[in-house]
Design an enzyme around this catalytic site. Sequence first.
Site, PDB file in Angstrom:
ATOM      1  N   ARG A 112       0.950  -1.170   0.158  1.00 31.06           N
ATOM      2  CA  ARG A 112      -0.013  -0.081   0.009  1.00 31.06           C
ATOM      3  C   ARG A 112       0.784   1.343  -0.036  1.00 31.06           C
ATOM      4  O   ARG A 112       0.387   2.275  -0.285  1.00 31.06           O
ATOM      5  CB  ARG A 112      -0.800  -0.048   1.027  1.00 31.06           C
ATOM      6  CG  ARG A 112      -2.116  -0.951   1.217  1.00 31.06           C
ATOM      7  CD  ARG A 112      -2.647  -1.087   2.471  1.00 31.06           C
ATOM      8  NE  ARG A 112      -1.612  -1.709   3.466  1.00 31.06           N
ATOM      9  CZ  ARG A 112      -2.251  -1.674   4.776  1.00 31.06           C
ATOM     10  NH1 ARG A 112      -3.323  -1.641   5.287  1.00 31.06           N
ATOM     11  NH2 ARG A 112      -1.224  -2.043   5.796  1.00 31.06           N
ATOM     12  N   TRP A 132       2.963   6.692  16.570  1.00 27.96           N
ATOM     13  CA  TRP A 132       1.598   6.283  15.606  1.00 27.96           C
ATOM     14  C   TRP A 132       1.180   7.773  15.134  1.00 27.96           C
ATOM     15  O   TRP A 132       0.163   7.718  14.475  1.00 27.96           O
ATOM     16  CB  TRP A 132       0.370   5.853  16.638  1.00 27.96           C
ATOM     17  CG  TRP A 132       0.309   4.490  16.759  1.00 27.96           C
ATOM     18  CD1 TRP A 132       1.153   3.824  17.753  1.00 27.96           C
ATOM     19  CD2 TRP A 132      -0.476   3.505  15.910  1.00 27.96           C
ATOM     20  NE1 TRP A 132       0.747   2.461  17.846  1.00 27.96           N
ATOM     21  CE2 TRP A 132      -0.308   2.318  16.712  1.00 27.96           C
ATOM     22  CE3 TRP A 132      -1.267   3.588  15.025  1.00 27.96           C
ATOM     23  CZ2 TRP A 132      -0.812   1.165  16.362  1.00 27.96           C
ATOM     24  CZ3 TRP A 132      -1.798   2.515  14.795  1.00 27.96           C
ATOM     25  CH2 TRP A 132      -1.690   1.349  15.350  1.00 27.96           C
ATOM     26  N   TYR A 177      -6.324  -2.639  17.945  1.00 32.25           N
ATOM     27  CA  TYR A 177      -5.693  -3.335  19.173  1.00 32.25           C
ATOM     28  C   TYR A 177      -6.332  -3.441  20.559  1.00 32.25           C
ATOM     29  O   TYR A 177      -7.207  -4.089  20.873  1.00 32.25           O
ATOM     30  CB  TYR A 177      -4.049  -2.731  19.048  1.00 32.25           C
ATOM     31  CG  TYR A 177      -3.406  -3.154  18.055  1.00 32.25           C
ATOM     32  CD1 TYR A 177      -3.063  -4.319  17.784  1.00 32.25           C
ATOM     33  CD2 TYR A 177      -2.994  -2.002  17.044  1.00 32.25           C
ATOM     34  CE1 TYR A 177      -2.071  -4.774  16.528  1.00 32.25           C
ATOM     35  CE2 TYR A 177      -2.235  -2.419  16.120  1.00 32.25           C
ATOM     36  CZ  TYR A 177      -1.744  -3.591  15.704  1.00 32.25           C
ATOM     37  OH  TYR A 177      -1.014  -3.916  14.592  1.00 32.25           O
ATOM     38  N   ASN A 204       8.513  -5.838  18.297  1.00 27.77           N
ATOM     39  CA  ASN A 204       7.328  -6.570  18.918  1.00 27.77           C
ATOM     40  C   ASN A 204       7.874  -7.922  19.534  1.00 27.77           C
ATOM     41  O   ASN A 204       7.156  -8.151  20.482  1.00 27.77           O
ATOM     42  CB  ASN A 204       6.557  -7.235  17.535  1.00 27.77           C
ATOM     43  CG  ASN A 204       5.792  -6.277  16.712  1.00 27.77           C
ATOM     44  OD1 ASN A 204       5.865  -6.130  15.675  1.00 27.77           O
ATOM     45  ND2 ASN A 204       4.962  -5.288  17.503  1.00 27.77           N
ATOM     46  N   HIS A 250       8.558  -9.728   5.836  1.00 29.26           N
ATOM     47  CA  HIS A 250       9.251  -8.822   4.820  1.00 29.26           C
ATOM     48  C   HIS A 250      10.116  -7.998   5.200  1.00 29.26           C
ATOM     49  O   HIS A 250      10.435  -7.568   6.275  1.00 29.26           O
ATOM     50  CB  HIS A 250       7.999  -8.375   3.851  1.00 29.26           C
ATOM     51  CG  HIS A 250       7.186  -7.281   4.803  1.00 29.26           C
ATOM     52  ND1 HIS A 250       6.050  -7.651   5.414  1.00 29.26           N
ATOM     53  CD2 HIS A 250       7.415  -5.938   5.197  1.00 29.26           C
ATOM     54  CE1 HIS A 250       5.474  -6.613   6.089  1.00 29.26           C
ATOM     55  NE2 HIS A 250       6.310  -5.677   6.056  1.00 29.26           N
ATOM     56  N   LEU A 251      10.944  -7.495   4.136  1.00 20.95           N
ATOM     57  CA  LEU A 251      11.934  -6.367   4.398  1.00 20.95           C
ATOM     58  C   LEU A 251      11.613  -5.319   3.187  1.00 20.95           C
ATOM     59  O   LEU A 251      11.080  -5.753   2.097  1.00 20.95           O
ATOM     60  CB  LEU A 251      13.472  -6.763   4.093  1.00 20.95           C
ATOM     61  CG  LEU A 251      14.018  -7.646   5.204  1.00 20.95           C
ATOM     62  CD1 LEU A 251      15.489  -8.022   4.451  1.00 20.95           C
ATOM     63  CD2 LEU A 251      14.404  -6.724   6.292  1.00 20.95           C
ATOM     64  N   TYR A 252      11.350  -4.012   3.496  1.00 23.07           N
ATOM     65  CA  TYR A 252      11.283  -3.191   2.523  1.00 23.07           C
ATOM     66  C   TYR A 252      12.612  -3.010   1.634  1.00 23.07           C
ATOM     67  O   TYR A 252      13.523  -2.909   2.424  1.00 23.07           O
ATOM     68  CB  TYR A 252      10.892  -1.574   2.898  1.00 23.07           C
ATOM     69  CG  TYR A 252       9.507  -1.794   3.731  1.00 23.07           C
ATOM     70  CD1 TYR A 252       8.431  -1.566   2.935  1.00 23.07           C
ATOM     71  CD2 TYR A 252       9.278  -1.910   5.202  1.00 23.07           C
ATOM     72  CE1 TYR A 252       7.202  -1.460   3.392  1.00 23.07           C
ATOM     73  CE2 TYR A 252       8.018  -1.860   5.569  1.00 23.07           C
ATOM     74  CZ  TYR A 252       7.027  -1.615   4.684  1.00 23.07           C
ATOM     75  OH  TYR A 252       5.573  -1.641   5.415  1.00 23.07           O
TER      76      TYR A 252
END
Length: 281
Positions: free
Chosen positions: A31, A92, A110, A193, A223-225
């Site tokens: 996205r 955030w 959450y 996390n 994933h890795l960007y």
Amino acid sequence: MSKEKKSVHPEYQYLELLARILKEGKTKQTRGIVPIKSVFGAQLRFDLRYGFPLMTTKKMFGLKALTHEMLWFISGKCQNPEYLNKNGVKIWDGFQDDGSVKEGTLGRIYGVQWRHWKRPDGTEFDQLQWAIDEVKNNPNSKAIIVSGWNAGELSEMRLPPCHTMFQLDVIKGKLYLQLYQRASDVFLGLPFNIAQYTQLLMMIAKITGLEAREFVISIGDAHLYTNQLEAAKEQLQRKPLPFSQLKIHGDQKTIDDFKFDDFEVINYKSHPAIKVPIVII
């Protein structure tokens, strides 16, 4: 633990996942504006007898942020980041209201789901307190689960939850927690996390009189960007150092009794930081 088990540092699991993504990952769009390289399906396990799994192959500055964010989740008051902002945590801010949610600036994300899950009749259910009560009163249960993934309310969330659910298990006086993540930014988000949910495991263990033994994390899209690939290669050249310890001070009786100043990380040593841009999606 046997000498053989002690010789294998748990952080190598994390480094192996970085290496797997670099070698096997498939590139795809997300996205955001930065593509990712990803693999599907990964699991890491952290035996807490090795210490608190705050990654050592790069310096982590996020104890303040991860602790305040976890206390924010536990409070159930997550529709906006007011509490975080008051405490100097900005993680955030980039996700605030883009007009896609119906309530507040972040929606029912959450901790709102943890503490204020809506039943069909409109009443609310406190999943987190229920799970803690189950640990105390029904420890053999195979269904002590807290979910942040409420499919019927995804349209009311600014961001679909990445860490979607966790399960607690009790074995011979020892408490285990497994987290499922639908997707994980392995370079920036995953170390955060791992430490954060280990902290939650230790909090629940303390108020239930159990020993926090193992944190398990299972990931869907790991994933890795693509702007993190060189940084990941740099991190893979480093060897893990001994884990730190997390001390929780105080005599807390309930999950709502914990405060930021109750937590202290001891003997944290690490390699230097590796900076990469944060991707806002």
